[in-house]
Structure formats: C-alpha cells, structure tokens
Design a protein around this motif. Structure first.
Motif, PDB file in Angstrom:
ATOM      1  N   LYS A  30       0.824  -1.209   0.000  1.00 27.83           N
ATOM      2  CA  LYS A  30       0.000   0.000   0.000  1.00 27.83           C
ATOM      3  C   LYS A  30       0.862   1.266   0.000  1.00 27.83           C
ATOM      4  O   LYS A  30       0.502   2.271  -0.613  1.00 27.83           O
ATOM      5  N   ARG A  31       1.986   1.220   0.654  1.00 27.76           N
ATOM      6  CA  ARG A  31       2.864   2.383   0.737  1.00 27.76           C
ATOM      7  C   ARG A  31       3.731   2.558  -0.519  1.00 27.76           C
ATOM      8  O   ARG A  31       3.920   3.670  -1.002  1.00 27.76           O
ATOM      9  N   PHE A  32       4.257   1.439  -1.055  1.00 23.37           N
ATOM     10  CA  PHE A  32       5.272   1.531  -2.093  1.00 23.37           C
ATOM     11  C   PHE A  32       4.801   1.175  -3.505  1.00 23.37           C
ATOM     12  O   PHE A  32       5.595   1.270  -4.445  1.00 23.37           O
ATOM     13  N   SER A  33       3.564   0.786  -3.666  1.00 21.36           N
ATOM     14  CA  SER A  33       3.117   0.377  -4.994  1.00 21.36           C
ATOM     15  C   SER A  33       3.115   1.536  -5.988  1.00 21.36           C
ATOM     16  O   SER A  33       2.522   2.584  -5.731  1.00 21.36           O
ATOM     17  N   PRO A  34       3.754   1.361  -7.160  1.00 18.10           N
ATOM     18  CA  PRO A  34       3.695   2.389  -8.194  1.00 18.10           C
ATOM     19  C   PRO A  34       2.394   2.320  -8.987  1.00 18.10           C
ATOM     20  O   PRO A  34       2.127   3.182  -9.825  1.00 18.10           O
ATOM     21  N   SER A  39      -1.037   5.451  -3.129  1.00 16.25           N
ATOM     22  CA  SER A  39       0.139   5.022  -2.365  1.00 16.25           C
ATOM     23  C   SER A  39       1.030   6.218  -2.063  1.00 16.25           C
ATOM     24  O   SER A  39       0.999   7.239  -2.770  1.00 16.25           O
ATOM     25  N   GLU A  40       1.826   6.100  -1.013  1.00 17.69           N
ATOM     26  CA  GLU A  40       2.740   7.187  -0.672  1.00 17.69           C
ATOM     27  C   GLU A  40       3.723   7.437  -1.818  1.00 17.69           C
ATOM     28  O   GLU A  40       4.057   8.594  -2.120  1.00 17.69           O
ATOM     29  N   LEU A  41       4.155   6.366  -2.481  1.00 12.95           N
ATOM     30  CA  LEU A  41       5.080   6.520  -3.592  1.00 12.95           C
ATOM     31  C   LEU A  41       4.450   7.316  -4.730  1.00 12.95           C
ATOM     32  O   LEU A  41       5.075   8.225  -5.291  1.00 12.95           O
ATOM     33  N   SER A  42       3.213   6.995  -5.075  1.00 14.13           N
ATOM     34  CA  SER A  42       2.534   7.707  -6.163  1.00 14.13           C
ATOM     35  C   SER A  42       2.327   9.172  -5.811  1.00 14.13           C
ATOM     36  O   SER A  42       2.505  10.055  -6.663  1.00 14.13           O
ATOM     37  N   ARG A  43       1.978   9.434  -4.569  1.00 16.44           N
ATOM     38  CA  ARG A  43       1.791  10.822  -4.142  1.00 16.44           C
ATOM     39  C   ARG A  43       3.109  11.593  -4.178  1.00 16.44           C
ATOM     40  O   ARG A  43       3.148  12.772  -4.540  1.00 16.44           O
ATOM     41  N   ASN A  45       5.635  10.888  -6.240  1.00 17.48           N
ATOM     42  CA  ASN A  45       5.959  11.101  -7.646  1.00 17.48           C
ATOM     43  C   ASN A  45       5.136  12.225  -8.268  1.00 17.48           C
ATOM     44  O   ASN A  45       5.600  12.894  -9.191  1.00 17.48           O
ATOM     45  N   ARG A  46       3.927  12.426  -7.766  1.00 13.85           N
ATOM     46  CA  ARG A  46       3.094  13.506  -8.293  1.00 13.85           C
ATOM     47  C   ARG A  46       3.438  14.860  -7.681  1.00 13.85           C
ATOM     48  O   ARG A  46       2.863  15.881  -8.054  1.00 13.85           O
ATOM     49  N   GLY A  47       4.369  14.854  -6.719  1.00 12.95           N
ATOM     50  CA  GLY A  47       4.765  16.099  -6.080  1.00 12.95           C
ATOM     51  C   GLY A  47       3.860  16.539  -4.956  1.00 12.95           C
ATOM     52  O   GLY A  47       3.982  17.661  -4.452  1.00 12.95           O
ATOM     53  N   GLU A  48       2.970  15.658  -4.515  1.00 14.56           N
ATOM     54  CA  GLU A  48       2.062  15.990  -3.421  1.00 14.56           C
ATOM     55  C   GLU A  48       2.751  15.890  -2.067  1.00 14.56           C
ATOM     56  O   GLU A  48       2.267  16.455  -1.075  1.00 14.56           O
ATOM     57  N   LEU A  49       3.843  15.165  -2.017  1.00 13.70           N
ATOM     58  CA  LEU A  49       4.627  15.001  -0.791  1.00 13.70           C
ATOM     59  C   LEU A  49       6.067  15.390  -1.077  1.00 13.70           C
ATOM     60  O   LEU A  49       6.639  14.983  -2.098  1.00 13.70           O
ATOM     61  N   SER A  50       6.660  16.163  -0.191  1.00 18.15           N
ATOM     62  CA  SER A  50       8.081  16.473  -0.319  1.00 18.15           C
ATOM     63  C   SER A  50       8.867  15.377   0.394  1.00 18.15           C
ATOM     64  O   SER A  50       8.322  14.648   1.232  1.00 18.15           O
ATOM     65  N   GLU A  51      10.133  15.269   0.080  1.00 16.65           N
ATOM     66  CA  GLU A  51      10.931  14.228   0.717  1.00 16.65           C
ATOM     67  C   GLU A  51      11.027  14.437   2.232  1.00 16.65           C
ATOM     68  O   GLU A  51      11.124  13.488   2.997  1.00 16.65           O
ATOM     69  N   ARG A  52      10.949  15.669   2.647  1.00 17.53           N
ATOM     70  CA  ARG A  52      11.018  15.975   4.078  1.00 17.53           C
ATOM     71  C   ARG A  52       9.801  15.438   4.832  1.00 17.53           C
ATOM     72  O   ARG A  52       9.897  15.089   6.016  1.00 17.53           O
ATOM     73  N   THR A  53       8.656  15.344   4.166  1.00 17.67           N
ATOM     74  CA  THR A  53       7.425  14.918   4.834  1.00 17.67           C
ATOM     75  C   THR A  53       7.122  13.435   4.643  1.00 17.67           C
ATOM     76  O   THR A  53       6.077  12.963   5.085  1.00 17.67           O
ATOM     77  N   LEU A  54       8.025  12.702   4.010  1.00 13.71           N
ATOM     78  CA  LEU A  54       7.790  11.281   3.783  1.00 13.71           C
ATOM     79  C   LEU A  54       7.896  10.481   5.078  1.00 13.71           C
ATOM     80  O   LEU A  54       8.516  10.912   6.052  1.00 13.71           O
TER      81      LEU A  54
END
Length: 234
Positions: A30-34, A39-43, A45-54
C-alpha cells in the motif's frame, strides 16, 4: 508489489502468524506500490509530498536506493525513467521484514518467497531444496540448490517480458536470459540480481566480487531443452 507471496513454516498451524505477515506485506504494498494512485510513492511522484514529509520507511528505502545506485555505478536505479520506482529494492526488503516478524514470534525455520525471491531460515535440522526455474519453460527446473539459511534472488525477462532496462544504455537488458544470486542477505541478493541482469555478461563477475555472494547466469539461446550457461556455477 504486483506479484505472489508464499510462506512455508513447518509444523506451524497458527493462522495469526500467517495473518500478521501478510498484513505487513499488504501494508508495504500500500505504501510503495507504483500502481496504486493513493500510495505514498505515487503521491511523492506527483509532487504531493516532499521528501522531508515522507514516512521514515520511505526515507529509508530512498536512501538505500541512492546508495545502491552509487555502489552499482548506476546499473541499479530507482529513478531510471523519470519517476521513482524502488521496486527492485522493496521486494527484497519486504521479504526481510516478513522474516523479521517471524523471528520476533520465536520461529527459526521458515521459507518466504515473493516473486521468485526467497529467504530461508533453519534451526539447523532442515535443508531447503530450492529449484531455479528454466527461463524458457516454467514447468522445468534448471538447477537445484540445497540451503539451510540464506537468500536466493532471480532476475530475468522471461515472465514479464523485457521489463528490466539497462540504465546506462537506456535500452532493455537482454544479454542474459536470467541471473540467480545467492547470499546471506535477501535485500542485497535482490538488488545484486537486478543490477547484474542490467549489466549483462559482466554481471556474474560483479556479483562474485561481493563477499558472500555467488551468481548463476543463463545466456545464449534456448533450443529445445538445451540451455547454455555461463560459468561460474554455484
């Protein structure tokens, strides 16, 4: 992860044990599925999450992927193709996480398999017999390995077509039919198998230069039942 998972625990009939492991694997997927849009990964990749907030797990995986990209001189890359896809690392890591759960529950003999990558543990009284699949016919076994404690990871294009790219050349990796790596750590074995397959003919030498790891590559052509393999064998 888009693949099948199986767990073999001799003598264990407690459903709660299996439920806990599969629950953890679903959580990782659920977290890493492309493939899952939420998924957190898809979000990411779309720029909805910054690396700092992962999440800490995502940060760990991305950091590990960067280290492996450096160590393999770019042949293992989670960023080839533009977006981040750490699947080549996550599968082995997911198996390791599942194994960790079983050990925490006091289990010392088990076999976990996800998409052809395998982690086995034994208390010393059991040898696991693992078959290396024939790259041209999934009903046939090319080689058999007997191990009590360790990891086996295989990369190839025979199941999903030419899905593994050579990040250096930008072309599909097709020098080898498959490559199987054995060693003590499933995460390392999985990454090495992916990188070595992308490397092609020099992949075996690269794997064998890593302490504790060995490789078996299948090269050439499949003609009937004939397989031409490249030395060294296990």
């Amino acid at each position: 992860m888009g693949t099948q998972a199986s767990i073999d625990i001799p003598g264990c009939s407690k459903e709660a044990v299996f439920d806990a492991v599969f629950s953890r694997l679903r959580e990782i997927d659920k977290r890493f599925s492309p493939y899952k849009k939420d998924s957190e990964l898809s979000r990411y990749n779309r720029g909805e999450l910054s690396e700092r907030t992962l999440s800490e797990e995502m940060k760990h995986v991305l950091h590990a992927c960067r280290k492996w990209e450096e160590k393999t001189e770019g042949y293992f890359s989670a960023w080839y193709g533009g977006e981040c896809d750490p699947s080549g690392y996550v599968k082995g890591w997911a198996i390791a996480e599942a194994g960790k759960l079983l050990v925490e529950q006091g289990l010392s003999t088990f076999c976990i398999s996800i998409g052809g990558d395998i982690l086995v543990k034994s208390d010393g009284g059991k040898e696991w017999l693992i078959g290396v699949q024939h790259p041209g016919d999934r009903t046939k076994i090319l080689n058999k390995l007997s191990i009590s404690d360790g990891a086996i990871a295989t990369s190839g294009n025979y199941e999903r077509g030419k899905h593994i790219a050579n990040p250096i050349s930008g072309k599909p990796a097709d020098d080898l039919l498959s490559i199987t790596v054995t060693g003590p750590n499933i995460v390392t074995a999985d990454v090495l198998a992916t990188a070595a397959f992308a490397m092609g003919q020099k992949g075996v030498k690269f794997v064998n230069s890593q302490k504790g790891y060995r490789a078996l590559a299948v090269t050439g052509e499949i003609v009937g039942d004939d397989i031409f393999t490249r030395q060294p064998h296990f």
